[in-house]
Scaffold this active site. Structure first.
Site, PDB file in Angstrom:
ATOM      1  CG  ASP A  23      -0.041  -0.106   2.522  1.00 54.29           C
ATOM      2  OD1 ASP A  23       0.185  -1.231   2.978  1.00 54.29           O
ATOM      3  OD2 ASP A  23       0.445   0.938   3.027  1.00 54.29           O
ATOM      4  CG  ASP A  81       1.528   4.933   5.697  1.00 50.74           C
ATOM      5  OD1 ASP A  81       0.919   4.048   6.333  1.00 50.74           O
ATOM      6  OD2 ASP A  81       2.026   5.921   6.246  1.00 50.74           O
TER       7      ASP A  81
HETATM    8  N1  LIG Z   1       1.186   1.329   5.767  1.00 48.89           N
HETATM    9  C1  LIG Z   1       1.682   0.473   6.649  1.00 48.89           C
HETATM   10  N2  LIG Z   1       2.134   0.908   7.841  1.00 48.89           N
HETATM   11  C2  LIG Z   1       2.658   0.027   8.729  1.00 48.89           C
HETATM   12  N3  LIG Z   1       2.753  -1.291   8.514  1.00 48.89           N
HETATM   13  C3  LIG Z   1       2.310  -1.757   7.346  1.00 48.89           C
HETATM   14  N4  LIG Z   1       2.284  -3.006   6.863  1.00 48.89           N
HETATM   15  C4  LIG Z   1       1.737  -2.956   5.639  1.00 48.89           C
HETATM   16  N5  LIG Z   1       1.405  -1.685   5.309  1.00 48.89           N
HETATM   17  C5  LIG Z   1       1.755  -0.917   6.366  1.00 48.89           C
END
Ligand SMILES: Nc1ncnc2[nH]cnc12
Ligand SMILES: CSC[C@H]1O[C@H](OP(=O)(O)O)[C@H](O)[C@@H]1O
Length: 295
Positions: free
Chosen positions: A212, A214
């Site tokens: 992703d 974030d």
């Molecule tokens: N955006 C994110 N922040 C922290 N841990 C994660 N693991 C997968 N995506 C994450």
């Protein structure tokens, strides 16, 4: 230290990775640790004749959140099981527009922002300070890169992984701050794991699998577990293919680690022998046995 060792490959599977494909002579076995309960039993087996030991970081059924993992017990049982190297496979968010979901990052630095975890095997009764300047083993990184290239993975060699406490995801202001610091990916687990692997004199490498963006990216929704799991399912099959490729590359008998991971405790212990706590010494038998026996 022997001239040659036959490597035993430890594999720590993160979110979405609770087993390893193609392991022969597989057996789940409980390994006791003086540091408490590890996340799960260890899965022992071989891949193309190379001994492997797998640990699902959050336990089978993903039961344990990042802050409650017993990182010390996890590293201790891998060391007790004979592992000489540890490959960490982890889901991460991307803080870098050039690293979209599906990219595998062979991490070379960490920033540790965790604050609610036991971070060292060394406590009152035996003080030690190991170097974390270069927290990942370049030899393992080379092998990961060769394997990633061989199976045509979209990967990047090098990148900084920001380790947050969690379990909540970051605020937008935090995400922007970490980007301003030059961080590439964000996750919740690889510290103190990497610090403890270093104290246990294990070569350690991280493959961070982006799921992703974030919450900073103007064109993408803020991260949710749904989004992570969806991409993680696709990443997991690529991760298993990567493991199948890299393990045979690492299995041949080898000499000492050129970067000195396996000698991290040389000159690290400050407490003179006479002042060391015998009970702590007993708990350190696996992780620090090499230097404590020699003392
Ligand atoms: N955006 C994110 N922040 C922290 N841990 C994660 N693991 C997968 N995506 C994450
Ligand atoms: C399920 S998303 C957040 C979770 O996933 C990552 O875990 P791991 O490193 O074990 O793959 C991340 O660090 C969080 O713990």
């Amino acid at each position: 230290m022997p001239d040659q060792i036959t490597p035993v490959i430890g594999l720590i599977g993160g979110s979405g990775l609770y087993d390893i494909d193609g392991l022969q002579d597989r057996e789940w076995r409980r390994v006791e640790s003086p540091w408490g309960e590890p996340s799960d039993e260890l899965l022992f087996g071989t891949l193309d004749g190379v001994r492997c030991v797998f640990l699902p970081r959050h336990g089978r059924g993903h039961r344990i959140p990042p802050s409650e993992l017993n990182y010390r017990a996890n590293i201790d049982v891998l060391k007790r099981a004979g592992c000489t190297e540890v490959l960490s496979l982890s889901a991460v968010g991307s803080l870098n527009g050039d690293l979209p979901p599906g990219t595998f990052v062979i991490v070379d630095q960490f920033i540790d922002r965790t604050f609610a975890r036991k971070k060292s095997f060394f406590e009152t009764g035996c003080v030690a300070h190991v170097s974390m300047a270069h927290p990942l083993c370049p030899r393992l990184g080379d092998a990961m890169e060769a394997a990633a290239r061989a199976i045509d993975l979209k990967y990047k060699r090098g990148g900084t992984y920001l380790v947050m406490e969690g379990p909540q995801f970051s605020t937008k202001a935090e995400s922007e701050l970490y980007r301003a610091w030059g961080c590439d990916v964000i996750g919740m687990t690889n510290m103190p794991e990497a610090k403890l692997a270093r104290e246990a004199e294990l070569c350690y490498a991280t493959v961070a699998m982006v799921t992703d963006f974030d919450c900073w990216h103007p064109d993408h929704d803020a991260v949710t577990v749904d989004a992570v799991v969806k991409v993680m399912t696709e990443n997991a099959s690529r991760a298993k293919a990567l493991v199948r490729r890299v393990v045979p590359m690492l299995g041949a008998p080898r000499g000492p680690c050129p970067s000195g991971c396996d000698r991290a405790l040389d000159n690290a212990i400050v407490t003179p022998e006479a002042n060391r706590d015998p009970a702590l010494m007993a708990k350190l038998d696996a992780v620090a046995g090499r230097v404590l026996k020699a003392a």
